[in-house]
Scaffold this motif. Structure first.
Motif, PDB file in Angstrom:
ATOM      1  N   UNK A  73       0.814  -1.207   0.000  1.00  0.00           N
ATOM      2  CA  UNK A  73       0.000   0.000   0.000  1.00  0.00           C
ATOM      3  C   UNK A  73       0.847   1.256   0.000  1.00  0.00           C
ATOM      4  N   UNK A  74       0.229   2.424  -0.120  1.00  0.00           N
ATOM      5  CA  UNK A  74       0.967   3.689  -0.057  1.00  0.00           C
ATOM      6  C   UNK A  74       1.554   3.915   1.328  1.00  0.00           C
ATOM      7  N   UNK A  75       2.685   4.589   1.392  1.00  0.00           N
ATOM      8  CA  UNK A  75       3.388   4.820   2.653  1.00  0.00           C
ATOM      9  C   UNK A  75       3.482   6.321   2.900  1.00  0.00           C
ATOM     10  N   UNK A  76       3.131   6.734   4.113  1.00  0.00           N
ATOM     11  CA  UNK A  76       3.162   8.140   4.508  1.00  0.00           C
ATOM     12  C   UNK A  76       4.094   8.304   5.701  1.00  0.00           C
ATOM     13  N   UNK A  77       5.119   9.130   5.539  1.00  0.00           N
ATOM     14  CA  UNK A  77       5.982   9.499   6.645  1.00  0.00           C
ATOM     15  C   UNK A  77       5.486  10.802   7.234  1.00  0.00           C
ATOM     16  N   UNK A  78       5.178  10.815   8.525  1.00  0.00           N
ATOM     17  CA  UNK A  78       4.665  12.028   9.163  1.00  0.00           C
ATOM     18  C   UNK A  78       5.539  12.385  10.355  1.00  0.00           C
ATOM     19  N   UNK A  79       5.699  13.681  10.584  1.00  0.00           N
ATOM     20  CA  UNK A  79       6.539  14.142  11.688  1.00  0.00           C
ATOM     21  C   UNK A  79       6.074  15.531  12.109  1.00  0.00           C
ATOM     22  N   UNK A  80       6.325  15.871  13.380  1.00  0.00           N
ATOM     23  CA  UNK A  80       5.963  17.187  13.898  1.00  0.00           C
ATOM     24  C   UNK A  80       6.916  18.273  13.417  1.00  0.00           C
ATOM     25  N   UNK A  81       8.114  17.880  12.965  1.00  0.00           N
ATOM     26  CA  UNK A  81       9.154  18.846  12.612  1.00  0.00           C
ATOM     27  C   UNK A  81       9.201  19.098  11.111  1.00  0.00           C
ATOM     28  N   UNK A  82       8.982  20.355  10.723  1.00  0.00           N
ATOM     29  CA  UNK A  82       9.107  20.735   9.308  1.00  0.00           C
ATOM     30  C   UNK A  82      10.538  20.565   8.830  1.00  0.00           C
ATOM     31  N   UNK A  83      11.507  20.844   9.700  1.00  0.00           N
ATOM     32  CA  UNK A  83      12.912  20.707   9.318  1.00  0.00           C
ATOM     33  C   UNK A  83      13.264  19.252   9.036  1.00  0.00           C
ATOM     34  N   UNK A  84      12.720  18.326   9.828  1.00  0.00           N
ATOM     35  CA  UNK A  84      12.952  16.900   9.575  1.00  0.00           C
ATOM     36  C   UNK A  84      12.418  16.517   8.203  1.00  0.00           C
ATOM     37  N   UNK A  85      11.243  17.020   7.866  1.00  0.00           N
ATOM     38  CA  UNK A  85      10.632  16.671   6.586  1.00  0.00           C
ATOM     39  C   UNK A  85      11.390  17.279   5.408  1.00  0.00           C
TER      40      UNK A  85
END
Length: 243
Positions: A73-85
């Motif tokens: 399936x599709x994979x979504x990476x989520x994080x609270x940090x915009x800099x990490x993304x």
């Protein structure tokens, strides 16, 4: 409800200063020693592997990219940090059709509800997030997992065990001081939150989830002890879902 400003600012500061090279961050271990190990434990319990997978607290996306090549399936990476993304998207390169990165505060119940409505039931991978969450937010974080998995999804959760504190203490208090890759972590006040081994499954049971499997495994890092041996943190893992 949202994460404390201290929590968000700590991660933003850390990731803004983090080197872009893979493996430069303490926990940015080779997926062969991290996500691959976890996926072998998780896969037998996936009732619906075709569901979207959410890598919750994805950081720079190293494990997200690995999982995207092995999950149908599709994979979504989520994080609270915009800099990490920003790191995650830069390292993804031009061929990023199999995964997506989103900024998400995992204890913002409104934002979580929006993602859940968009994706439907999902599988979740979460590595070392609970112990880095403020104590008052941990029940909400477990509720986020419950909202994302819905009826058919499953979550794999891995957290440094109680014994990891001794390992980290030995590293930081050695005669040569903390290893290079631990210094930025300490500088930004990102320290283990002291979640007991017994408390980890308790949070998810309180959120209405069943613990379907549990165990212990070493959690790889990118750091080495003074004798050159790889630093691994004792960890507890569990698979949770509904029925």
């Amino acid at each position: 409800m949202t994460v404390t400003n201290r929590y968000r600012e700590a991660w933003e500061g850390f990731w803004r200063e983090a080197p872009p090279e893979p493996g430069a961050v303490f926990w940015d271990a080779d997926p062969a020693t991290t996500a691959a190990v976890h996926l072998s434990l998780f896969a037998p319990h996936l009732a619906a592997p075709e569901l979207p997978l959410v890598d919750l607290g994805c950081g720079n996306g190293t494990q997200t990219r690995y999982l995207a090549d092995r999950i149908p399936g599709p994979v979504f990476g989520v994080d609270v940090s915009a800099a990490a993304l920003e790191h995650a998207r830069t390292q993804a390169g031009p061929d990023a059709s199999r995964f997506h990165f989103r900024e998400l505060d995992a204890v913002d119940t409104g934002a979580v509800a929006g993602l859940s409505a968009e994706l439907g039931d999902s599988n979740v991978y979460m590595r070392g997030v609970l112990h880095q969450t403020a104590p008052e937010d941990r029940h909400t974080l477990a509720g986020t997992i419950a909202a994302l998995v819905g009826r058919r999804g499953r979550a794999f959760v891995v957290e440094p065990g109680e014994a990891a504190g001794k390992t980290l203490g030995a590293l930081t208090q050695g005669p040569e001081g903390p290893p290079v890759k631990l210094l930025p972590v300490l500088k930004h006040g990102i320290t283990p939150g002291g979640v007991t081994d017994a408390a980890v499954p308790a949070y998810f049971r309180a959120a209405g989830l069943d613990v379907l499997a549990t165990g212990e495994a070493p959690l790889a890092t990118t750091e080495h002890a003074p004798d050159g041996s790889p630093v691994e943190l004792p960890s507890v893992w569990l698979v949770v879902g509904r029925g």
